[in-house]
Scaffold this active site. Sequence first.
Site, PDB file in Angstrom:
ATOM      1  N   SER A 145      -0.585 -10.632  -5.970  1.00 11.10           N
ATOM      2  CA  SER A 145       0.562 -11.261  -5.331  1.00 11.10           C
ATOM      3  C   SER A 145       1.436 -12.142  -5.843  1.00 11.10           C
ATOM      4  CB  SER A 145       1.078 -11.072  -4.223  1.00 11.10           C
ATOM      5  OG  SER A 145       2.104 -11.008  -3.331  1.00 11.10           O
ATOM      6  N   TYR A 158      -0.942 -13.488   4.862  1.00  9.69           N
ATOM      7  CA  TYR A 158      -1.006 -13.406   4.012  1.00  9.69           C
ATOM      8  C   TYR A 158      -0.866 -13.798   2.477  1.00  9.69           C
ATOM      9  CZ  TYR A 158       1.280  -9.702   0.607  1.00  9.69           C
ATOM     10  OH  TYR A 158       1.111  -8.945  -0.390  1.00  9.69           O
TER      11      TYR A 158
HETATM   12  P1  NAD Z   1       2.871   0.561  -0.059  1.00 13.24           P
HETATM   13  O1  NAD Z   1       2.366   0.562   1.782  1.00 13.24           O
HETATM   14  O2  NAD Z   1       3.920   1.280  -0.643  1.00 13.24           O
HETATM   15  O3  NAD Z   1       1.427   1.053  -0.121  1.00 13.24           O
HETATM   16  C1  NAD Z   1       0.118   0.741   0.141  1.00 13.24           C
HETATM   17  C2  NAD Z   1      -0.400   1.818   0.399  1.00 13.24           C
HETATM   18  O4  NAD Z   1      -1.633   1.577   0.934  1.00 13.24           O
HETATM   19  C3  NAD Z   1       0.369   2.994   1.617  1.00 13.24           C
HETATM   20  O5  NAD Z   1       0.100   4.586   0.403  1.00 13.24           O
HETATM   21  C4  NAD Z   1      -0.939   2.379   2.609  1.00 13.24           C
HETATM   22  O6  NAD Z   1      -0.447   3.920   3.489  1.00 13.24           O
HETATM   23  C5  NAD Z   1      -1.858   3.093   1.909  1.00 13.24           C
HETATM   24  N1  NAD Z   1      -2.922   1.964   3.000  1.00 13.24           N
HETATM   25  C6  NAD Z   1      -2.775   0.605   3.600  1.00 13.24           C
HETATM   26  N2  NAD Z   1      -4.162   0.176   4.641  1.00 13.24           N
HETATM   27  C7  NAD Z   1      -5.068   1.132   4.597  1.00 13.24           C
HETATM   28  C8  NAD Z   1      -5.354   1.137   4.533  1.00 13.24           C
HETATM   29  N3  NAD Z   1      -6.525   0.063   5.864  1.00 13.24           N
HETATM   30  N4  NAD Z   1      -6.470   2.027   4.320  1.00 13.24           N
HETATM   31  C9  NAD Z   1      -6.873   2.559   3.288  1.00 13.24           C
HETATM   32  N5  NAD Z   1      -5.185   2.507   2.672  1.00 13.24           N
HETATM   33  C10 NAD Z   1      -4.552   1.638   3.193  1.00 13.24           C
HETATM   34  O7  NAD Z   1       2.928  -1.032  -0.366  1.00 13.24           O
HETATM   35  P2  NAD Z   1       2.808  -1.745  -1.684  1.00 13.24           P
HETATM   36  O8  NAD Z   1       3.629  -2.918  -1.591  1.00 13.24           O
HETATM   37  O9  NAD Z   1       2.837  -0.671  -2.840  1.00 13.24           O
HETATM   38  O10 NAD Z   1       1.201  -2.252  -2.036  1.00 13.24           O
HETATM   39  C11 NAD Z   1       0.244  -1.881  -2.660  1.00 13.24           C
HETATM   40  C12 NAD Z   1      -0.065  -3.639  -2.878  1.00 13.24           C
HETATM   41  O11 NAD Z   1       1.109  -4.552  -3.686  1.00 13.24           O
HETATM   42  C13 NAD Z   1      -0.946  -4.571  -1.441  1.00 13.24           C
HETATM   43  O12 NAD Z   1      -1.697  -5.264  -2.139  1.00 13.24           O
HETATM   44  C14 NAD Z   1       0.557  -5.356  -1.384  1.00 13.24           C
HETATM   45  O13 NAD Z   1       0.347  -6.354  -1.140  1.00 13.24           O
HETATM   46  C15 NAD Z   1       0.814  -5.458  -3.137  1.00 13.24           C
HETATM   47  N6  NAD Z   1       2.390  -6.424  -3.195  1.00 13.24           N
HETATM   48  C16 NAD Z   1       3.287  -6.338  -2.540  1.00 13.24           C
HETATM   49  C17 NAD Z   1       4.472  -6.078  -3.084  1.00 13.24           C
HETATM   50  C18 NAD Z   1       5.855  -6.013  -2.573  1.00 13.24           C
HETATM   51  O14 NAD Z   1       7.231  -6.894  -2.783  1.00 13.24           O
HETATM   52  N7  NAD Z   1       6.112  -4.359  -2.302  1.00 13.24           N
HETATM   53  C19 NAD Z   1       4.583  -7.776  -3.655  1.00 13.24           C
HETATM   54  C20 NAD Z   1       3.026  -7.799  -4.653  1.00 13.24           C
HETATM   55  C21 NAD Z   1       2.100  -7.151  -3.890  1.00 13.24           C
END
Ligand code: NAD
Length: 259
Positions: A145, A158
Amino acid sequence: MTEGRLAGRVALVTGGGSGIGRAVVDRYVAEGARVGVLERDAERAAALVRDHGDRVAVEVGDVRTPAAHTASVARTLDVHGRLDVYVGNAGVYDYSARFEDLDADRLTAGFAELFETNVLGYLLGVRAALPALRHSGGTVILTVSSSGLYAGGGGALYVASKHAVVGLIRQLAHELAPDVRVNGVAPGATRTALGGLSALGTATRRLEPGGLARHIPLGFVSDPADHAGLYTLLADPRDSRFMTGAVLPSDGGLEVRGT
Ligand code: NAD
């Protein structure tokens, strides 16, 4: 039909049911790969099978549990026969909980939930996938991230967890060279369903990234698909075989925000 860039390759993506993980699964399938997924949300898991059929092998489970990783690796190998690319991606957010607002009990509970998902989940996943990755000469890609590189995009929990992921990438790249490459992608603000923490009462909260655009040099908030090509690049040794220990930012230019 033209052969995809990842034809013949098999990937495993955690949290592949939504957001960035789902975009990576969709892109990998479009590039000809077959994909295993570990996802805790059963409805999202079912949607993957509906949309991609036998190109995906989905295991419903929680990344905080070692057995879930063992099961998802075993299922991927059973259905697809090999494993070339491990994408650790499932994560949760602290919704910028301010350090001074968290007493010791909430800090302890929030730390456990967030670090067990965002850091231990990656460690356990790579551990379970490693024998198959060594066998294939495969590669690891971890979702970091912009909070792995800068302050201010989350709270202390975080931001610390994502800085820890950068350390994890560097150390694993060091330990697993020359057999297995380990790299990361560091997205910035992205429209997803990223969830918060049960321990802090924010589990069902959702991001509202609209107002962030003015802080981003490129002037917009990204969609999950905007990052998926970088995961393809890192998965394809023809394009990245000399890369390990690297973290690729995909954040609209936070490095050049200026003062
Ligand atoms: P999201 O919630 O849309 O996708 C995450 C998925 O992981 C979901 O389907 C959720 O059900 C699953 N999940 C969560 N906890 C879990 C667990 N304990 N066991 C199994 N599955 C689990 O969110 P996203 O934004 O796509 O997040 C994905 C990654 O991207 C994360 O590591 C997040 O920190 C990172 N990220 C997101 C952003 C943003 O702005 N959205 C920015 C930078 C990094």
